[in-house]
Design an enzyme around this catalytic site. Structure first.
Site, PDB file in Angstrom:
ATOM      1  N   CYS A 387       0.943  -0.775   0.216  1.00  0.00           N
ATOM      2  CA  CYS A 387      -0.204  -0.353  -0.205  1.00  0.00           C
ATOM      3  C   CYS A 387       0.498   1.692   0.202  1.00  0.00           C
ATOM      4  CB  CYS A 387      -1.164  -0.323   0.778  1.00  0.00           C
ATOM      5  SG  CYS A 387      -2.721   0.805   1.138  1.00  0.00           S
ATOM      6  N   HIS A 550      -3.498  -4.666  -0.034  1.00  0.00           N
ATOM      7  CA  HIS A 550      -3.457  -5.042   1.347  1.00  0.00           C
ATOM      8  C   HIS A 550      -3.587  -7.027   1.483  1.00  0.00           C
ATOM      9  CE1 HIS A 550      -2.537  -1.337   3.678  1.00  0.00           C
ATOM     10  NE2 HIS A 550      -3.440  -1.242   3.415  1.00  0.00           N
ATOM     11  N   GLU A 552      -1.740  -8.546   3.371  1.00  0.00           N
ATOM     12  CA  GLU A 552      -1.643 -10.017   5.175  1.00  0.00           C
ATOM     13  C   GLU A 552      -2.878 -10.192   4.479  1.00  0.00           C
ATOM     14  OE1 GLU A 552      -0.696  -6.359   3.362  1.00  0.00           O
ATOM     15  OE2 GLU A 552      -1.577  -5.375   5.275  1.00  0.00           O
TER      16      GLU A 552
HETATM   17  N1  GLN Z   1      -1.934   6.450   2.942  1.00  0.00           N
HETATM   18  C1  GLN Z   1      -2.329   6.269   1.930  1.00  0.00           C
HETATM   19  C2  GLN Z   1      -3.443   6.402   1.241  1.00  0.00           C
HETATM   20  O1  GLN Z   1      -4.090   6.635   2.310  1.00  0.00           O
HETATM   21  C3  GLN Z   1      -1.737   4.633   2.469  1.00  0.00           C
HETATM   22  C4  GLN Z   1      -2.658   3.603   2.713  1.00  0.00           C
HETATM   23  C5  GLN Z   1      -1.945   2.775   3.241  1.00  0.00           C
HETATM   24  O2  GLN Z   1      -1.198   2.859   3.544  1.00  0.00           O
HETATM   25  N2  GLN Z   1      -3.072   1.856   3.899  1.00  0.00           N
HETATM   26  O3  GLN Z   1      -3.239   6.272  -0.282  1.00  0.00           O
END
Ligand code: GLN
Length: 579
Positions: A387, A550, A552
């Protein structure tokens, strides 16, 4: 079979592994052939965990249907191996919110709306929806018996019992037996008090699970048995163990599953053949080799303690991948702020077999993470970005390979010359119109993987490619399907992963990145045909992979996440070479 309910409450202190115990019981019942689900009750006023700082309750778990939930739901999914919906999390906030909404809409027909019965009734209704069509529903009541906040939930449990009959509800008390260091004796008194507190709500536990540093001896077992007025076979010892995946095996050894079925008067549908599970657990406990992974993140400190729970799913996904590849994974948490202020030297990263940059929000520590990515790329250390980890890997590549000096995310620098990571206005609108996820891309989304990419080969190996639309029906409603699939073709190297973010790789910069050698190895195609970057990788590197998702959140001991498998494979190779 009508749904049978197993209500799990905790005594003495929180944090004794109630969630894991609940999930482990669920695992056993599922292996016995029963359709089993688990529901988590969180007695806080927050509607969900979305706005909670990770240091409050640990990681925010994301469900397929876009729920932002307490991390216990993660343990349920990991052990039950099934998708669990956001409706399986009931908070006090949700309950009051909907009772008040119903009152405003005149649904109570002029009656006085009161704590009893309206609040427990709402809880009951939610329990029934979440457990519909299941043989067993485990209901874990968060917090500790004696908390004021628990009262409506215990009341609801009693109402449930009245409605569906005593024989369909079973109560398990999970308690803790301290061994104070100055007397070195295991004490049962707090457990007796927990039993007493529970009885004040008309609840008498059928089974007591005794958590402690050590196994329970006969003298203490007898004391609890007499005090709770239950037979000794229903007092179960649950001492500390080295891995949570050992717990279902220990419960099976104690015949806990059989005892539960006996209480309900039903028989196993099939046996649990746990040989494979046990082999994996042995690999975790005594790994033939161990690789070292650096996790460069933040959110690590509260007071004098650092909170590893913030990245619990990443940790578990690493354990899963390692167990299947015969490797232990030692994780070291590196605070990216320490890279920025030089308390941690970049070159010390070379002593690791792999580096992960996890998800995150806000600008703190971001430059430290970008330096770590540059180091991993140049020194050819296996790297996985998750992410925010993908976003920063793209920024690093843009700055140092494409020559876009100062490239950044508008989350970090709103006036950057090269807003390579940005909020796409149309994206914001789309999400708002469909009302999935508020302003965030939340929950499962489809992506198509590029032919001949490393990422595709990893997903292929694990059989995770979506076959057809039929498969989707089990997971998502029609409207959700339309939104979460968009125009992404199904059945053509398509996969699903979960998301939780606002920002995207800006489509305006893709050609710069690709021209300089970044491989965009997966896209989600939106309803308006815009492609959102989901995966990236680079060639001529042992393993340099990142995803906007994600992964995970979709990793299981017996079915690890493909990207984590890829990372650990590369770590093992580096580990061998370094030796
Ligand atoms: N802050 C980033 C976004 O909102 C990544 C979010 C995250 O890593 N879950 O796009």
């Amino acid at each position: 079979m009508n749904t049978k309910y197993i209500i799990v409450a905790g005594g003495v202190i929180s944090g004794v592994g109630k969630g894991v115990a609940t999930a482990s019981i669920g695992k056993i019942l599922k292996e016995y052939g029963f359709k089993t689900t688990a529901i988590k009750i969180d007695p806080y006023i927050n509607v969900d965990a979305g706005t909670l700082r990770p240091t409050e309750h640990g990681e925010v778990w994301v469900t397929d249907d876009g729920g932002e939930i307490d991390q216990d739901l993660g343990n349920y999914e990991r052990l039950l191996g099934t998708t669990i919906s956001k409706i399986n999390n009931i908070t006090t906030g949700q309950v009051y919110h909907s009772v008040i909404q119903k009152e405003r809409a005149g649904k109570f027909l002029g009656k006085t709306v009161q704590f009893i019965p309206h609040i427990p009734n709402e809880i009951l209704e939610r329990l029934k929806v979440a457990s519909n069509n299941f043989d067993f529903a485990l209901v874990e009541i968060g917090g500790t018996i004696g908390d004021y906040e628990n009262i409506p939930f215990l009341f609801a449990a009693k109402s449930l019992e009245r409605q569906i009959g005593e024989k369909n509800v079973l109560y398990i008390l999970i308690t803790y037996l301290p061994i104070p260091s100055h007397i070195k004796e295991m004490k049962t008194k707090p457990t007796q008090q927990a039993i007493k507190s529970l009885s004040e709500h008309g609840i008498f536990p059928d089974i007591i699970l005794c958590r402690a540093r050590e196994p329970l001896d006969d003298v203490r077992k007898k004391k609890i048995e007499i005090y709770a007025n239950i037979q000794s076979e229903f007092v179960i010892s649950s001492p500390d163990i080295s891995t949570l995946y050992r717990i279902p095996l220990n419960f099976e050894k104690e015949k806990l599953g059989t005892k539960i079925l006996k209480k309900f008067g039903i028989k196993k549908r099939k046996k649990w053949h746990f040989k494979h599970w046990e082999e994996l657990v042995r690999n975790i406990e005594n790994p033939p080799k161990t690789v070292k992974v650096a996790l460069v993140g933040k959110y690590l400190d509260i007071g004098d303690y650092s909170l590893k729970d913030v990245y619990i799913s990443i940790n578990e996904a690493l354990i899963h991948a390692g167990a299947n590849l015969g490797a232990g994974v030692e994780t070291e948490w590196i605070n990216s702020k320490f890279i920025e202020n030089k308390k941690f030297k970049l070159k010390d990263l070379s002593s690791f077999d792999g580096i992960i940059i996890p998800g995150g929000f806000g600008e703190t520590g971001v430059e430290g993470k970008i330096s770590a990515i540059e180091y991993a790329r140049k020194q050819k250390i296996p790297f996985l970005g998750l992410c925010l980890g993908l976003q920063l890997a793209v920024i690093e590549f843009a700055r140092n390979t494409c020559g876009l000096t100062g490239a950044n995310s508008t989350e970090i620098n709103p006036s950057t010359r090269y807003p390579i990571i940005d909020i796409l206005p149309a994206q914001k609108k789309l999400i708002e119109n469909d009302k999935f996820g508020g302003s965030m891309r939340l929950g499962t989304y489809a992506a198509v993987l590029k032919e001949n990419s490393r990422i595709l080969s990893l997903y292929k190996k694990t059989g995770r490619l979506l076959k057809d639309k039929e498969q989707l029906k089990e997971m998502l409603g029609k409207k959700e399907q339309r939104f979460r699939i968009g125009r992404t073709p199904i059945g053509k190297n398509t996969i699903l992963e979960r998301h939780r973010h606002r920002y995207e790789v800006s489509p305006d910069f893709i050609h710069f990145l690709e021209d300089s050698g970044l491989i965009i190895s997966g896209y989600h195609t939106r309803l308006d045909d815009v492609n959102l970057t989901e995966f990236i990788e680079i060639n001529n590197h042992p393993f340099f992979v990142a995803t906007q998702a994600h992964p995970e959140f979709k990793s299981f001991l017996e079915e690890p996440s493909p990207l984590f498998t890829g990372l650990i494979e590369a770590c093992i190779k580096r580990h061998k070479k370094r030796k």
